[in-house]
Design a protein around this motif. Structure first.
Motif, PDB file in Angstrom:
ATOM      1  N   THR A  71     -15.860 -31.877  25.093  1.00  0.00           N
ATOM      2  CA  THR A  71     -16.260 -30.998  24.000  1.00  0.00           C
ATOM      3  C   THR A  71     -16.082 -31.676  22.653  1.00  0.00           C
ATOM      4  O   THR A  71     -16.860 -31.471  21.733  1.00  0.00           O
ATOM      5  N   GLU A  72     -15.054 -32.527  22.538  1.00  0.00           N
ATOM      6  CA  GLU A  72     -14.679 -33.078  21.243  1.00  0.00           C
ATOM      7  C   GLU A  72     -15.569 -34.223  20.766  1.00  0.00           C
ATOM      8  O   GLU A  72     -15.756 -34.418  19.573  1.00  0.00           O
ATOM      9  N   ASP A  73     -16.108 -35.017  21.682  1.00  0.00           N
ATOM     10  CA  ASP A  73     -16.747 -36.274  21.310  1.00  0.00           C
ATOM     11  C   ASP A  73     -18.242 -36.293  21.595  1.00  0.00           C
ATOM     12  O   ASP A  73     -18.690 -35.799  22.642  1.00  0.00           O
ATOM     13  N   PHE A  74     -18.988 -36.912  20.694  1.00  0.00           N
ATOM     14  CA  PHE A  74     -20.446 -36.997  20.857  1.00  0.00           C
ATOM     15  C   PHE A  74     -20.914 -38.328  20.272  1.00  0.00           C
ATOM     16  O   PHE A  74     -21.422 -38.393  19.156  1.00  0.00           O
ATOM     17  N   PRO A  75     -20.759 -39.427  21.013  1.00  0.00           N
ATOM     18  CA  PRO A  75     -21.140 -40.738  20.489  1.00  0.00           C
ATOM     19  C   PRO A  75     -22.649 -40.952  20.505  1.00  0.00           C
ATOM     20  O   PRO A  75     -23.365 -40.443  21.386  1.00  0.00           O
ATOM     21  N   LEU A  76     -23.102 -41.727  19.531  1.00  0.00           N
ATOM     22  CA  LEU A  76     -24.519 -42.101  19.412  1.00  0.00           C
ATOM     23  C   LEU A  76     -24.645 -43.604  19.623  1.00  0.00           C
ATOM     24  O   LEU A  76     -24.001 -44.380  18.926  1.00  0.00           O
ATOM     25  N   ARG A  77     -25.463 -43.996  20.581  1.00  0.00           N
ATOM     26  CA  ARG A  77     -25.623 -45.413  20.899  1.00  0.00           C
ATOM     27  C   ARG A  77     -26.971 -45.928  20.424  1.00  0.00           C
ATOM     28  O   ARG A  77     -28.010 -45.320  20.718  1.00  0.00           O
ATOM     29  N   LEU A  78     -26.922 -47.046  19.718  1.00  0.00           N
ATOM     30  CA  LEU A  78     -28.134 -47.779  19.383  1.00  0.00           C
ATOM     31  C   LEU A  78     -28.293 -48.864  20.435  1.00  0.00           C
ATOM     32  O   LEU A  78     -27.418 -49.710  20.606  1.00  0.00           O
ATOM     33  N   LEU A  79     -29.389 -48.837  21.139  1.00  0.00           N
ATOM     34  CA  LEU A  79     -29.559 -49.715  22.298  1.00  0.00           C
ATOM     35  C   LEU A  79     -29.885 -51.144  21.890  1.00  0.00           C
ATOM     36  O   LEU A  79     -29.324 -52.092  22.413  1.00  0.00           O
ATOM     37  N   SER A  80     -30.818 -51.298  20.964  1.00  0.00           N
ATOM     38  CA  SER A  80     -31.222 -52.607  20.456  1.00  0.00           C
ATOM     39  C   SER A  80     -31.643 -52.389  19.011  1.00  0.00           C
ATOM     40  O   SER A  80     -32.757 -51.945  18.742  1.00  0.00           O
ATOM     41  N   ALA A  81     -30.720 -52.655  18.100  1.00  0.00           N
ATOM     42  CA  ALA A  81     -30.915 -52.274  16.699  1.00  0.00           C
ATOM     43  C   ALA A  81     -32.162 -52.916  16.088  1.00  0.00           C
ATOM     44  O   ALA A  81     -32.456 -54.100  16.326  1.00  0.00           O
ATOM     45  N   ALA A  82     -32.866 -52.121  15.288  1.00  0.00           N
ATOM     46  CA  ALA A  82     -34.055 -52.578  14.575  1.00  0.00           C
ATOM     47  C   ALA A  82     -33.901 -52.250  13.099  1.00  0.00           C
ATOM     48  O   ALA A  82     -33.229 -51.268  12.750  1.00  0.00           O
ATOM     49  N   PRO A  83     -34.505 -53.024  12.203  1.00  0.00           N
ATOM     50  CA  PRO A  83     -34.387 -52.749  10.760  1.00  0.00           C
ATOM     51  C   PRO A  83     -34.788 -51.321  10.384  1.00  0.00           C
ATOM     52  O   PRO A  83     -34.241 -50.763   9.430  1.00  0.00           O
ATOM     53  N   SER A  84     -35.701 -50.719  11.141  1.00  0.00           N
ATOM     54  CA  SER A  84     -36.131 -49.346  10.861  1.00  0.00           C
ATOM     55  C   SER A  84     -35.011 -48.326  11.103  1.00  0.00           C
ATOM     56  O   SER A  84     -35.141 -47.165  10.693  1.00  0.00           O
ATOM     57  N   GLN A  85     -33.953 -48.757  11.742  1.00  0.00           N
ATOM     58  CA  GLN A  85     -32.823 -47.865  11.986  1.00  0.00           C
ATOM     59  C   GLN A  85     -31.759 -47.951  10.891  1.00  0.00           C
ATOM     60  O   GLN A  85     -30.721 -47.288  10.985  1.00  0.00           O
ATOM     61  N   THR A  86     -32.030 -48.736   9.880  1.00  0.00           N
ATOM     62  CA  THR A  86     -31.156 -48.755   8.710  1.00  0.00           C
ATOM     63  C   THR A  86     -31.201 -47.382   8.063  1.00  0.00           C
ATOM     64  O   THR A  86     -32.273 -46.897   7.679  1.00  0.00           O
ATOM     65  N   SER A  87     -30.047 -46.744   7.968  1.00  0.00           N
ATOM     66  CA  SER A  87     -30.021 -45.359   7.518  1.00  0.00           C
ATOM     67  C   SER A  87     -28.569 -44.916   7.375  1.00  0.00           C
ATOM     68  O   SER A  87     -27.637 -45.669   7.670  1.00  0.00           O
ATOM     69  N   VAL A  88     -28.391 -43.684   6.919  1.00  0.00           N
ATOM     70  CA  VAL A  88     -27.082 -43.043   6.952  1.00  0.00           C
ATOM     71  C   VAL A  88     -27.118 -42.011   8.068  1.00  0.00           C
ATOM     72  O   VAL A  88     -28.045 -41.195   8.125  1.00  0.00           O
ATOM     73  N   TYR A  89     -26.131 -42.066   8.935  1.00  0.00           N
ATOM     74  CA  TYR A  89     -26.099 -41.196  10.105  1.00  0.00           C
ATOM     75  C   TYR A  89     -25.005 -40.145   9.933  1.00  0.00           C
ATOM     76  O   TYR A  89     -23.860 -40.466   9.610  1.00  0.00           O
ATOM     77  N   PHE A  90     -25.390 -38.902  10.162  1.00  0.00           N
ATOM     78  CA  PHE A  90     -24.449 -37.796  10.047  1.00  0.00           C
ATOM     79  C   PHE A  90     -24.320 -37.078  11.376  1.00  0.00           C
ATOM     80  O   PHE A  90     -25.325 -36.779  12.036  1.00  0.00           O
ATOM     81  N   CYS A  91     -23.086 -36.796  11.721  1.00  0.00           N
ATOM     82  CA  CYS A  91     -22.785 -35.979  12.885  1.00  0.00           C
ATOM     83  C   CYS A  91     -22.410 -34.589  12.396  1.00  0.00           C
ATOM     84  O   CYS A  91     -21.799 -34.433  11.327  1.00  0.00           O
ATOM     85  N   ALA A  92     -22.785 -33.572  13.155  1.00  0.00           N
ATOM     86  CA  ALA A  92     -22.486 -32.199  12.760  1.00  0.00           C
ATOM     87  C   ALA A  92     -22.050 -31.407  13.974  1.00  0.00           C
ATOM     88  O   ALA A  92     -22.415 -31.734  15.118  1.00  0.00           O
ATOM     89  N   SER A  93     -21.290 -30.363  13.743  1.00  0.00           N
ATOM     90  CA  SER A  93     -20.904 -29.474  14.834  1.00  0.00           C
ATOM     91  C   SER A  93     -21.009 -28.032  14.377  1.00  0.00           C
ATOM     92  O   SER A  93     -20.981 -27.729  13.180  1.00  0.00           O
ATOM     93  N   ARG A  94     -21.169 -27.159  15.343  1.00  0.00           N
ATOM     94  CA  ARG A  94     -21.256 -25.722  15.070  1.00  0.00           C
ATOM     95  C   ARG A  94     -20.569 -24.999  16.209  1.00  0.00           C
ATOM     96  O   ARG A  94     -20.632 -25.445  17.348  1.00  0.00           O
ATOM     97  N   LYS A  95     -19.969 -23.869  15.912  1.00  0.00           N
ATOM     98  CA  LYS A  95     -19.181 -23.182  16.925  1.00  0.00           C
ATOM     99  C   LYS A  95     -20.013 -22.851  18.160  1.00  0.00           C
ATOM    100  O   LYS A  95     -19.606 -23.103  19.286  1.00  0.00           O
ATOM    101  N   THR A  96     -21.192 -22.260  17.946  1.00  0.00           N
ATOM    102  CA  THR A  96     -22.082 -21.917  19.057  1.00  0.00           C
ATOM    103  C   THR A  96     -23.511 -22.238  18.655  1.00  0.00           C
ATOM    104  O   THR A  96     -23.763 -22.707  17.554  1.00  0.00           O
ATOM    105  N   GLY A  97     -24.458 -21.937  19.527  1.00  0.00           N
ATOM    106  CA  GLY A  97     -25.864 -22.157  19.215  1.00  0.00           C
ATOM    107  C   GLY A  97     -26.483 -21.061  18.381  1.00  0.00           C
ATOM    108  O   GLY A  97     -27.637 -21.157  17.979  1.00  0.00           O
TER     109      GLY A  97
END
Lengths: 114, 110
Positions: A71-97
């Protein structure tokens, strides 16, 4: 409470490298998601999870994988990084849907792909 | 998702009220109206949300038009810390994503 914690805060990669962006929340939230934000743009949804063992694609999933083993962890994997993936990445959580629940965001990971 | 229209930017003097408008004419009857803000170099921060009635919390007030086709976020006394991009987000009842759009960039001057 720490809320939503993202690591690392900054990362530089070379094209073709892989890496995992970490996201953890200590609020026992069911729902977690990953967004990317490009310069001058709003956030776009990459992947989301409605609970442990359940993930689904968002608007821009290509090039990214996720898993939700706890429940606590939600990792994001970049498989083979590309310049188009240059960005700021935000993770978010919410109690329910439910749509009347606010989302809590981390401070972001700033990723540069050379 | 309902389409939104917000001014690209607004300016306010410190300690004065600020009214941030949002048009969402295609909103459905079950969409909540959420507002988030994003301070420079930070993640978005929840501000307030509502369905039909006006709402108040410690950060702001949300005024929702009777036909729900527009809403206004009200900051009662702007501070320098309120300088941020403000996003109005109509939210589907079963939707998972927040459609942020480009928001309104609020500048607060001393």
């Amino acid at each position: 409470n720490a809320g939503v914690t993202q690591t690392p805060k900054f990362q530089v990669l070379k094209t073709g490298q892989s890496m995992t962006l970490q996201c953890a929340q200590d609020m026992n939230h069911e729902y977690m998601s990953w967004y990317r934000q490009d310069p001058g743009m709003g956030l776009r949804l990459i992947h989301y999870s409605v609970g442990a063992g359940i993930t689904d694609q968002g608007e821009v999933p290509n090039g990214y994988n996720v898993s939700r083993s706890t429940t606590e962890d939600f990792p994001l994997r970049l498989l083979s990084a590309a310049p188009s993936q240059t960005s700021v990445y935000f993770c978010a959580s919410r109690k329910t849907g439910r749509s009347n629940q606010p989302q809590h965001f981390g401070d972001g990971t700033r990723l540069s792909i050379l | 998702d309902a389409k939104t229209t917000q001014p690209n930017s607004m300016e306010s003097n410190e300690e004065e009220p600020v009214h941030l408008p949002c048009n969402h004419s295609t909103i459905s009857g079950t969409d909540y109206i959420h507002w988030y803000r994003q301070l420079p170099s930070q993640g978005p921060e929840y501000v307030i949300h509502g369905l039909t009635s006006n709402v108040n919390n410690r950060m702001a007030s949300l005024a929702i038009a009777e036909d729900r086709k527009s809403s206004t976020l009200i900051l009662h006394r702007a501070t320098l810390r309120d300088a941020a991009v403000y996003y109005c987000i109509p939210r589907e009842n079963s939707g998972y994503a927040l459609n942020f759009g480009k928001g309104t960039s609020l500048l607060v001057t001393p």
